[in-house]
Design an enzyme around this catalytic site. Structure first.
Site, PDB file in Angstrom:
ATOM      1  N   GLU A   1     -81.970 -19.667 -24.212  1.00 25.90           N
ATOM      2  CA  GLU A   1     -82.770 -18.501 -24.625  1.00 25.90           C
ATOM      3  C   GLU A   1     -83.915 -18.960 -25.511  1.00 25.90           C
ATOM      4  O   GLU A   1     -83.734 -19.816 -26.386  1.00 25.90           O
ATOM      5  CB  GLU A   1     -81.866 -17.519 -25.376  1.00 25.90           C
ATOM      6  CG  GLU A   1     -82.607 -16.283 -25.885  1.00 25.90           C
ATOM      7  CD  GLU A   1     -81.644 -15.179 -26.313  1.00 25.90           C
ATOM      8  OE1 GLU A   1     -80.633 -14.935 -25.607  1.00 25.90           O
ATOM      9  OE2 GLU A   1     -81.907 -14.551 -27.357  1.00 25.90           O
TER      10      GLU A   1
ATOM     11  N   PRO B   1     -89.243  -7.821 -20.690  1.00 28.84           N
ATOM     12  CA  PRO B   1     -90.244  -6.774 -20.842  1.00 28.84           C
ATOM     13  C   PRO B   1     -91.371  -7.094 -21.818  1.00 28.84           C
ATOM     14  O   PRO B   1     -91.144  -7.695 -22.876  1.00 28.84           O
ATOM     15  CB  PRO B   1     -89.436  -5.569 -21.337  1.00 28.84           C
ATOM     16  CG  PRO B   1     -88.112  -6.072 -21.692  1.00 28.84           C
ATOM     17  CD  PRO B   1     -87.888  -7.358 -20.968  1.00 28.84           C
ATOM     18  N   ASN B   2     -92.545  -6.706 -21.392  1.00 27.30           N
ATOM     19  CA  ASN B   2     -93.798  -6.791 -22.165  1.00 27.30           C
ATOM     20  C   ASN B   2     -94.368  -8.202 -22.254  1.00 27.30           C
ATOM     21  O   ASN B   2     -95.482  -8.385 -22.733  1.00 27.30           O
ATOM     22  CB  ASN B   2     -93.624  -6.197 -23.579  1.00 27.30           C
ATOM     23  CG  ASN B   2     -93.290  -4.735 -23.519  1.00 27.30           C
ATOM     24  OD1 ASN B   2     -94.016  -3.970 -22.874  1.00 27.30           O
ATOM     25  ND2 ASN B   2     -92.201  -4.318 -24.119  1.00 27.30           N
TER      26      ASN B   2
ATOM     27  N   ALA C   1     -87.116  -7.775 -25.896  1.00 30.07           N
ATOM     28  CA  ALA C   1     -86.287  -6.903 -26.750  1.00 30.07           C
ATOM     29  C   ALA C   1     -84.894  -6.682 -26.175  1.00 30.07           C
ATOM     30  O   ALA C   1     -83.966  -6.312 -26.912  1.00 30.07           O
ATOM     31  CB  ALA C   1     -87.000  -5.574 -26.961  1.00 30.07           C
TER      32      ALA C   1
ATOM     33  N   ARG D   1     -88.541 -11.204 -38.749  1.00 30.31           N
ATOM     34  CA  ARG D   1     -89.182  -9.944 -38.343  1.00 30.31           C
ATOM     35  C   ARG D   1     -88.262  -8.758 -38.667  1.00 30.31           C
ATOM     36  O   ARG D   1     -87.410  -8.853 -39.525  1.00 30.31           O
ATOM     37  CB  ARG D   1     -89.556 -10.035 -36.856  1.00 30.31           C
ATOM     38  CG  ARG D   1     -90.527 -11.193 -36.577  1.00 30.31           C
ATOM     39  CD  ARG D   1     -90.981 -11.217 -35.138  1.00 30.31           C
ATOM     40  NE  ARG D   1     -91.740 -10.014 -34.815  1.00 30.31           N
ATOM     41  CZ  ARG D   1     -92.021  -9.650 -33.554  1.00 30.31           C
ATOM     42  NH1 ARG D   1     -91.615 -10.412 -32.536  1.00 30.31           N
ATOM     43  NH2 ARG D   1     -92.707  -8.549 -33.328  1.00 30.31           N
TER      44      ARG D   1
ATOM     45  N   TYR E   1     -98.212 -13.278 -30.999  1.00 26.32           N
ATOM     46  CA  TYR E   1     -97.828 -13.975 -29.770  1.00 26.32           C
ATOM     47  C   TYR E   1     -98.880 -14.958 -29.254  1.00 26.32           C
ATOM     48  O   TYR E   1     -98.698 -15.569 -28.206  1.00 26.32           O
ATOM     49  CB  TYR E   1     -97.490 -12.949 -28.672  1.00 26.32           C
ATOM     50  CG  TYR E   1     -96.330 -12.043 -29.059  1.00 26.32           C
ATOM     51  CD1 TYR E   1     -95.040 -12.552 -29.151  1.00 26.32           C
ATOM     52  CD2 TYR E   1     -96.527 -10.692 -29.346  1.00 26.32           C
ATOM     53  CE1 TYR E   1     -93.976 -11.745 -29.520  1.00 26.32           C
ATOM     54  CE2 TYR E   1     -95.469  -9.872 -29.710  1.00 26.32           C
ATOM     55  CZ  TYR E   1     -94.201 -10.394 -29.789  1.00 26.32           C
ATOM     56  OH  TYR E   1     -93.146  -9.589 -30.158  1.00 26.32           O
TER      57      TYR E   1
ATOM     58  N   ASN F   1     -86.405 -15.659 -21.778  1.00 30.24           N
ATOM     59  CA  ASN F   1     -86.813 -14.883 -22.939  1.00 30.24           C
ATOM     60  C   ASN F   1     -86.564 -13.430 -22.560  1.00 30.24           C
ATOM     61  O   ASN F   1     -87.370 -12.838 -21.835  1.00 30.24           O
ATOM     62  CB  ASN F   1     -88.290 -15.116 -23.276  1.00 30.24           C
ATOM     63  CG  ASN F   1     -88.705 -14.347 -24.522  1.00 30.24           C
ATOM     64  OD1 ASN F   1     -88.015 -13.423 -24.958  1.00 30.24           O
ATOM     65  ND2 ASN F   1     -89.846 -14.710 -25.089  1.00 30.24           N
TER      66      ASN F   1
ATOM     67  N   ARG G   1    -102.492  -8.897 -25.912  1.00 28.20           N
ATOM     68  CA  ARG G   1    -102.284  -7.961 -27.028  1.00 28.20           C
ATOM     69  C   ARG G   1    -101.564  -8.704 -28.156  1.00 28.20           C
ATOM     70  O   ARG G   1    -100.876  -9.683 -27.914  1.00 28.20           O
ATOM     71  CB  ARG G   1    -101.387  -6.772 -26.617  1.00 28.20           C
ATOM     72  CG  ARG G   1    -101.926  -5.920 -25.478  1.00 28.20           C
ATOM     73  CD  ARG G   1    -102.884  -4.839 -25.974  1.00 28.20           C
ATOM     74  NE  ARG G   1    -103.199  -3.899 -24.895  1.00 28.20           N
ATOM     75  CZ  ARG G   1    -104.063  -4.140 -23.919  1.00 28.20           C
ATOM     76  NH1 ARG G   1    -104.695  -5.283 -23.865  1.00 28.20           N
ATOM     77  NH2 ARG G   1    -104.307  -3.239 -22.985  1.00 28.20           N
TER      78      ARG G   1
HETATM   79  O1  CA2 Z   1     -90.511 -13.461 -29.838  1.00 24.70           O
HETATM   80  C1  CA2 Z   1     -90.203 -13.181 -28.687  1.00 24.70           C
HETATM   81  O2  CA2 Z   1     -90.374 -13.947 -27.734  1.00 24.70           O
HETATM   82  C2  CA2 Z   1     -89.621 -11.805 -28.372  1.00 24.70           C
HETATM   83  O3  CA2 Z   1     -88.618 -11.964 -27.375  1.00 24.70           O
HETATM   84  C3  CA2 Z   1     -90.759 -10.970 -27.852  1.00 24.70           C
HETATM   85  C4  CA2 Z   1     -90.343  -9.503 -27.592  1.00 24.70           C
HETATM   86  C5  CA2 Z   1     -89.673  -8.921 -28.825  1.00 24.70           C
HETATM   87  O4  CA2 Z   1     -89.237  -7.598 -28.537  1.00 24.70           O
HETATM   88  C6  CA2 Z   1     -88.511  -9.760 -29.288  1.00 24.70           C
HETATM   89  O5  CA2 Z   1     -87.976  -9.167 -30.461  1.00 24.70           O
HETATM   90  C7  CA2 Z   1     -88.961 -11.171 -29.590  1.00 24.70           C
HETATM   91  C8  CA2 Z   1     -91.547  -8.621 -27.281  1.00 24.70           C
HETATM   92  C9  CA2 Z   1     -92.430  -9.155 -26.284  1.00 24.70           C
HETATM   93  C10 CA2 Z   1     -93.707  -8.382 -26.397  1.00 24.70           C
HETATM   94  O6  CA2 Z   1     -94.687  -9.253 -26.002  1.00 24.70           O
HETATM   95  C11 CA2 Z   1     -95.939  -8.874 -26.196  1.00 24.70           C
HETATM   96  C12 CA2 Z   1     -96.889  -9.838 -26.012  1.00 24.70           C
HETATM   97  C13 CA2 Z   1     -98.192  -9.540 -26.201  1.00 24.70           C
HETATM   98  C14 CA2 Z   1     -98.548  -8.255 -26.580  1.00 24.70           C
HETATM   99  C15 CA2 Z   1     -97.594  -7.294 -26.771  1.00 24.70           C
HETATM  100  C16 CA2 Z   1     -96.279  -7.597 -26.569  1.00 24.70           C
END
Ligand code: CA2
Length: 142
Positions: free
Chosen positions: A97, A8-9, A76, A106, A21, A73, A16
């Site tokens: 992973e 997700p996301n 969350a 974090r 990221y 990946n 964003r």
């Molecule tokens: O660091 C990572 O790859 C995460 O898996 C990313 C997840 C986060 O919930 C994990 O704790 C760590 C969130 C992905 C959100 O990705 C975004 C990318 C751009 C803008 C907003 C969100």
């Protein structure tokens, strides 16, 4: 074939929160990965839905004989999806992973991954390069 699964996301990458990221979209990064691994067929699957991710893990594990590994990946979901962990544990394929950010640097809730223990390995904090590192390992296994 190796499949990269993003949870997700992660469809928002490059669009964003660039301070966490980065500014590269996953589609652009994927093109560079495919150039870096010309003899590996890299499939890409992204979903914001837990059940779709589980269904895809099942498809790869049980119905895709050409698949030799998975880079996941879980986003969350890594922190609380025992259902995705069970799906990974149910298949024979090697799963690595990847987290783009250093989840240990974090929020407290990100420090634990319930999916990492059922994977062969977990990488975090290398940015998008983590996917390349995971693919390097998967494509060089004896
Ligand atoms: O660091 C990572 O790859 C995460 O898996 C990313 C997840 C986060 O919930 C994990 O704790 C760590 C969130 C992905 C959100 O990705 C975004 C990318 C751009 C803008 C907003 C969100």
């Amino acid at each position: 074939m190796i499949c990269i699964i993003n949870g997700p996301n992660l469809n928002l990458l490059g669009k964003r929160q660039p301070e966490i990221y980065g500014t590269t979209t996953f589609e652009d990064y994927l093109s560079s990965l495919r150039e870096a691994f010309p003899s590996t067929d890299i499939e890409y699957f992204q979903s914001n839905c837990e059940g779709e991710i589980i269904d895809h893990i099942h498809r790869l594990g049980y119905q895709t004989p050409g698949c030799t590994g998975i880079v996941i990946n879980p986003g969350a979901y890594a922190h609380y999806s025992y259902a995705i962990a069970d799906a990974i544990a149910s298949i024979q394929l090697p799963v690595v992973e990847v987290h783009i950010s250093n989840i240990h640097a974090r929020d407290e809730f990100r420090h634990k991954s319930v999916t990492a223990p059922v994977c062969k390995a977990m990488l975090c904090g290398f940015g998008l390069d983590g996917y390349r590192l995971a693919l390097t390992w998967l494509t060089n296994r004896p």
